[in-house]
Scaffold this motif. Structure first.
Motif, short mmCIF file in Angstrom:
data_model
loop_
_atom_site.label_atom_id
_atom_site.label_comp_id
_atom_site.label_asym_id
_atom_site.label_seq_id
_atom_site.Cartn_x
_atom_site.Cartn_y
_atom_site.Cartn_z
N LEU A 116 0.83 -1.21 0.00
CA LEU A 116 0.00 0.00 0.00
C LEU A 116 0.86 1.25 0.00
O LEU A 116 0.60 2.21 -0.74
CB LEU A 116 -0.91 0.01 1.22
CG LEU A 116 -2.08 -0.99 1.20
CD1 LEU A 116 -2.86 -0.92 2.49
CD2 LEU A 116 -3.00 -0.71 0.02
N GLU A 135 -5.41 1.36 5.62
CA GLU A 135 -6.51 1.10 4.69
C GLU A 135 -7.58 2.16 4.81
O GLU A 135 -8.12 2.62 3.81
CB GLU A 135 -7.08 -0.29 4.95
CG GLU A 135 -6.25 -1.37 4.31
CD GLU A 135 -6.95 -2.71 4.30
OE1 GLU A 135 -7.79 -2.93 5.18
OE2 GLU A 135 -6.63 -3.52 3.43
N SER A 183 -8.59 4.56 1.77
CA SER A 183 -9.91 4.52 1.14
C SER A 183 -10.56 5.90 1.24
O SER A 183 -11.40 6.26 0.42
CB SER A 183 -10.77 3.45 1.78
OG SER A 183 -10.84 3.66 3.17
N ILE A 219 -8.16 -0.38 -3.49
CA ILE A 219 -7.32 -0.91 -2.42
C ILE A 219 -7.89 -2.14 -1.74
O ILE A 219 -7.21 -2.78 -0.99
CB ILE A 219 -7.02 0.15 -1.33
CG1 ILE A 219 -8.27 0.46 -0.54
CG2 ILE A 219 -6.36 1.36 -1.88
CD1 ILE A 219 -7.91 0.78 0.88
N ASP A 220 -9.17 -2.47 -2.02
CA ASP A 220 -9.63 -3.70 -1.40
C ASP A 220 -9.30 -4.92 -2.26
O ASP A 220 -9.70 -6.03 -1.96
CB ASP A 220 -11.11 -3.63 -1.09
CG ASP A 220 -11.88 -3.13 -2.30
OD1 ASP A 220 -12.67 -2.21 -2.14
OD2 ASP A 220 -11.64 -3.65 -3.41
#
Ligand code: HEM
Ligand SMILES: Nc1ncnc2c1ncn2[C@@H]1O[C@H](COP(=O)(O)OP(=O)(O)OP(=O)(O)O)[C@@H](O)[C@H]1O
Ligand SMILES: Nc1ncnc2c1ncn2[C@@H]1O[C@H](COP(=O)(O)OP(=O)(O)OP(=O)(O)O)[C@@H](O)[C@H]1O
Ligand SMILES: [Mg+2]
Ligand SMILES: [Mg+2]
Lengths: 257, 52, 218, 202, 218, 202
Positions: A249, B45, B49, F194-195
């Motif tokens: 990420l 995350e 998002s 991103i998932d």
């Protein structure tokens, strides 16, 4: 269901998310059963088995020493298998499982060495002897150290996985070679393997037999160690997957930002 | 409570102590790191998002 | 100065920083000794103090090439030289950081490795004492060597060659202390000499290292 | 800082000679010259990293913050750790202004090794702001910076000059700073006659 | 291929190329051994074969970090990988060059250093034979280690850590040959094993090295 | 050489995707794009140093001579020794043409380590001529060259094209070559949602 379908179903778990979900579900089971086995096995062994006529109360060390020794080797075998899977099928979970297992192997080797050394003091009158089995464990320990050091040293996760896998392969061959070399170099003091020998289990009258009184708690401890190992590997693999995901990420953020 | 270990009591007890210490340390460190990494990932995350 | 020390320690402990590698090397060399000279425990226990000293020395030696070279390569050394910090304290701090991350762990690990080589019981404390006294001298002398070779590409082996002869006095007295201690003899004289060498090198050598470094930087 | 009749050498070979100039507070001086003429050597000499062959340098002692071709960053330290280290070496403590000036705030917790070349360079330049020193010496500061970052840098220099600092900048591009230009081309050291065999074999 | 070999040899012999450094290290370590274990000649002659083998091994080890790293740093390795030369032969040639510039000189110097350590007379020829057989394996294994760590900054110590365990079988059989030889015992079994190891590593390991190098280059 | 729908990654992160182009004999293709977009990565992939994520590369096998950011020179070998080494690796033997093309004749016996940056670069480029390969891939070939040397380089490329070779050149400056321009900017890989958690963490 055909064999290939089964195999495919197995490969499904190579998906990180699926692996995380599954391991989340089965982990409590492993944690609890391993704790139960270990507590019962060790208590049984420690409190309720008699002293050996020759070794006195030191036999009680066997409940830690033997399972740890077994796991030290099995852990390396598992790493070898998962490394191969990574090299052939390139499933990330596989490589990360090898990475997660290595520190467990180190601790198991350390326990084996420590309990062995402590045991050796009254039995052989020395903490350490260059007996082949002991020596090969020391060498195994060195392999573990090198393996972990290589993982730590490389930035790029895929490169690290590739290189450590090759090291694991080549290292296994050399570890085996070392085993023979060490055997040739010095014949030793250590017990031969007898737990797994049928004669020992059936209580045949060999000198080195591990009689049934000791055998059942020992078996329980071995099972406990195996379960603990599985629990730790699952848990730590999950951690490694997340760490890997964090890295990915961040890298993506770096490129897009 | 502790059974009579005879003259080897130090030996046996230290072997148990060392092993259990190592095992507990392994489990504790694994769980600490696992918690930390999990929290970090969740944070990341969420952040990503939000920013798309 | 504290900032520099802290940074160096932090760098050593970060991934890839090299902390523990010296230790691992020490372990491996010790393990290899029985393979090469054979497994008889009486022989091993005779040579144990010397081998452990030599192993610690080599482990120390091999970690020297990171001591200044990394800072040189990324330009930090130039910048440190123009900072309000005398180069003498820079090299002293560097040596101290090296000792803390390499020398001290070696001292602490030595007794365990002593077990592997059947070091006689009275030898343990003397081994630790002699290493505790000797390793700072090795770090300081090593820093001097690192300063001498800092501009060279892959100067590692050359660095070892320059430094090894300088290590001889420390090794002689240090190993003598450990050997006499293991044999239960008196150790006062070599111990005093060892302490003297360490005190003198720690006090004086940083000036030489700084001078050499200044020459290498220009 | 006043420089009079300076001669400098690199690797034992004289490269520049007869160089005189002065750098006043609030002013920038742009150093120009073709590749290999000796700009880097000059800056290193002024920063005190190597002795001059001849000539005098006055008013430079402990005044100079030098930025070389390389940035002196530690890849395993974060941006903030890198900057605070240099701040405490120079005895200053405020790194926020430096982070702001080079838009490093959102990179603050990234390891320096994971930055792109341009971001690394920005961090290297931000170091100048935490030194707290009045004379900046910059060796090709805009290498690998994109247009936007060059602007940031020019603003930082202008700001520094406005606060009474000064800057000596070796560069090949136009920074949009109004400073004097010092072209060292004409100061190229002339080869000595080869029968001049004394002194340092120079 | 010949061109590459010749270039590597030339580079080693040029100033700063590192030829002779391994030899000098071997010499110094050997000289330091009496300082550390004490000067009794009977003790020295007992441990002489082992010490010489260990010294040769360490000297070999320390020269490994130049083996591929220099070519990596200046970009030659990238260019070689795109040249019409399989990477397998590149690493083989590199190992050969390493052996010629490091292993072979060590073999030749070992008898002289044997004198310093009172090596018993029958030991000399066996020492040379065992080193002659064992050093190629060390170069090849070392090349594998160098290929593994080639991308790492100052990977020298890590390289040692990875390579040393791989050296164990070679060391055991090699030192055993030398020791038995010096003691006048039969040496056939360990000699055969040593030869087997060398043959197998020389034949197989270059493939692993090339694979690893390919991974590191990408 | 024909490239279809190529996707490439660096350090595990996709950088370019959906890239298709072809390089014809006698033609040059100029690669453009901002810093960090992935030009170097593309050239390395085409040269076979790293595997592509997806897509096909045809007609590249053993055809490519690649020049990276660094020159692969040995400082202790002379100019001639450096060049002849690469000549014999590639199985050609005439280095004179290469020396002439980059005006290296008078430097022939100097050690590469004593050359200036621009001279080193010229030597690095001269290596292309001794490879005898038809497709040149050059990564910012004109770094640290002065105007004169850039001209030399452009002439060498023109000559190579005239003989039926082709060239793919990543550069930020204008070389005065008439080749097509390939701007890889629009091919920047789009971040996955991103998932998207499976497979390769990409
Ligand atoms: C540091 C030293 C030691 C190490 C590394 C070590 C290692 C091992 C290993 C690898 C096993 C193999 C388990 C198996 O194959 O089943 C084992 C088993 C065993 N060890 Fe040790 N050991 C050490 C010291 C000792 C000492 C000092 C004793 C007692 C005198 C001892 C007694 C045993 C026994 C009884 C077994 C079980 C053998 C069997 O029945 O399979 N060990 N040890
Ligand atoms: N390490 C060295 N040893 C010997 N001579 C050198 C060294 N580095 C540079 N030189 C020489 O010194 C001269 C001056 O170099 P310097 O680096 O000061 O040039 P520069 O003006 O900064 O060039 P650039 O614009 O490329 O940065 C050059 O002719 C060069 O060849
Ligand atoms: N060693 C590395 N590890 C991880 N990521 C890297 C590495 N090198 C480069 N990158 C990243 O990969 C991307 C592409 O880099 P690349 O070098 O291909 O760019 P480029 O177009 O050649 O840039 P430049 O114009 O600066 O040469 C960049 O975003 C960069 O941050
Ligand atoms: Mg310059
Ligand atoms: Mg590029």
């Amino acid at each position: 269901m055909s064999i290939t379908a089964k195999a495919n179903a197995l490969w499904e778990y190579a998906n990180p998310r699926k692996f995380l979900a599954t391991s989340e579900r089965v982990l409590p089971f492993f944690w609890i059963t391993s704790a139960v086995c270990l507590v019962v096995g060790l208590t049984w062994g420690f409190f309720f088995t008699p002293d050996d006529y020759k070794q006195g109360s030191t036999v009680k060390i066997i409940y830690l020493h033997v399972p740890a020794s077994l796991m030290a080797i099995n852990c390396w075998l598992m790493m070898l298998a998962t490394s191969l899977v990574w090299l052939v099928r390139r499933h990330h979970v596989s490589a990360l499982a090898a990475r997660a297992a290595a520190p467990i192997g180190i601790v198991m080797t350390l326990i084996s060495l420590a309990t062995g050394a402590i045991w050796g003091q009254p039995m052989w009158g020395t903490w350490w002897a260059w007996d082949p089995r002991l020596t090969s464990f020391l060498i195994l320990f060195l392999f573990y150290l090198g393996y972990v050091a290589l993982w730590e040293a490389i930035e790029d996760p895929d490169t690290a996985a590739d290189l450590t896998s090759v090291l694991c392969l080549v290292g296994s061959v050399f570890a085996l070679l070392s085993r023979y070399a060490v055997n040739f170099w010095n014949q030793g003091l250590h017990q031969g393997a007898s737990v797994m020998r049928a004669a020992a289990v059936t209580g045949a009258d060999t000198e080195e037999k591990v009689s049934n009184i000791y055998f059942y708690p020992l078996l329980l401890c071995i099972v406990g160690f195996v379960l603990l190992f599985i629990a730790l590997v699952f848990y730590r693999t999950g951690t490694e997957i997340r760490a890997r995901r964090i890295k990915a990420l961040l890298a993506r953020e770096r490129v897009s930002g | 409570m502790i059974p009579d270990l005879g003259k080897y009591s130090d030996t046996v007890l230290s072997a148990y102590a060392a092993s259990i210490l190592l095992l507990v340390a392994l489990v504790v460190f694994s769980i600490l790191r696992g918690r930390k990494v999990r929290a970090e990932m969740d944070k990341l995350e969420q952040r990503m998002s939000r920013h798309g | 100065m504290i900032a520099l020390l802290l940074r160096d320690l932090k760098l050593a402990f970060r991934a890839g920083g090299g902390f523990g590698l010296g230790l691992a090397f020490f372990l491996i060399v010790t393990v290899l000794v029985p393979f090469s000279v054979g497994p008889q425990s009486s022989l091993l226990s005779t040579i144990a103090p010397g081998v452990l000293w030599l192993g610690a020395l080599l482990a120390c030696l091999l970690s020297l090439d990171r001591l200044l070279a990394l800072d040189w390569e990324d330009g930090s050394l130039d910048l440190l030289a123009t900072a309000p910090l005398p180069l003498e304290s820079v090299v002293t701090i560097k040596a101290l950081a090296h000792w803390l991350t390499t020398g001290l762990p070696l001292v602490l690990a030595a007794p365990f490795l002593g077990v592997l080589l059947n070091l006689p019981a009275p030898g343990f404390s003397w081994l630790v004492i002699s290493l505790l006294l000797g390793t700072p001298a090795m770090s300081v002398i090593g820093t001097f060597g690192a300063a001498l070779t800092v501009g060279l590409k892959r100067g590692g082996l050359l660095l070892s060659l320059l430094v090894l002869p300088l290590y001889v006095p420390t090794l002689i007295f240090g190993a003598e202390v450990a050997r006499r201690g293991a044999a239960g003899m008196e150790t006062q004289t070599p111990l005093l000499m060892l302490a003297g060498i360490t005190a003198a090198t720690v006090a004086l050598l940083p000036f030489a290292s700084a001078a050499v470094l200044r020459i290498n930087l220009r | 800082m006043i420089v009079t009749d300076l001669a400098i050498a690199r690797g034992g070979v004289p490269v520049l000679e007869g160089l005189s100039f002065s750098l006043k507070a609030g002013k920038a001086l742009i150093l120009r010259g073709p590749n290999g003429i000796g700009k880097t050597t000059l800056l290193r000499t002024l920063a005190g990293l190597q002795p001059p062959l001849a000539g005098r340098i006055e008013g430079a002692e402990d005044q100079i913050a030098y930025a070389s071709h390389s940035d002196g960053l530690k890849p395993t330290l974060t941006v903030v750790e890198n900057l605070s280290f240099w701040a405490s070496v120079f005895g200053t403590h405020d790194i926020q202004r430096a982070l702001d000036a080079f838009a490093l705030n959102e990179l603050a917790d990234r390891h320096a090794g994971n930055l792109s070349a341009g971001q690394k360079r920005r961090l290297g330049l931000a170091r100048m702001l935490v030194t707290g020193r009045p004379i900046w010496m910059l060796d090709e500061p805009t290498v690998s910076l994109d247009r936007n970052a060059v602007q940031m840098f020019a603003d930082a220099v202008r700001d520094h000059l406005g606060q009474g600092g000064s800057a000596l900048i070796a560069t090949h591009i136009d920074l949009g700073l109004d400073g004097e230009v010092l072209d060292v081309g004409p100061n190229k050291a002339k080869p000595k006659p080869i029968d001049d065999f004394d002194g340092g074999f120079l």
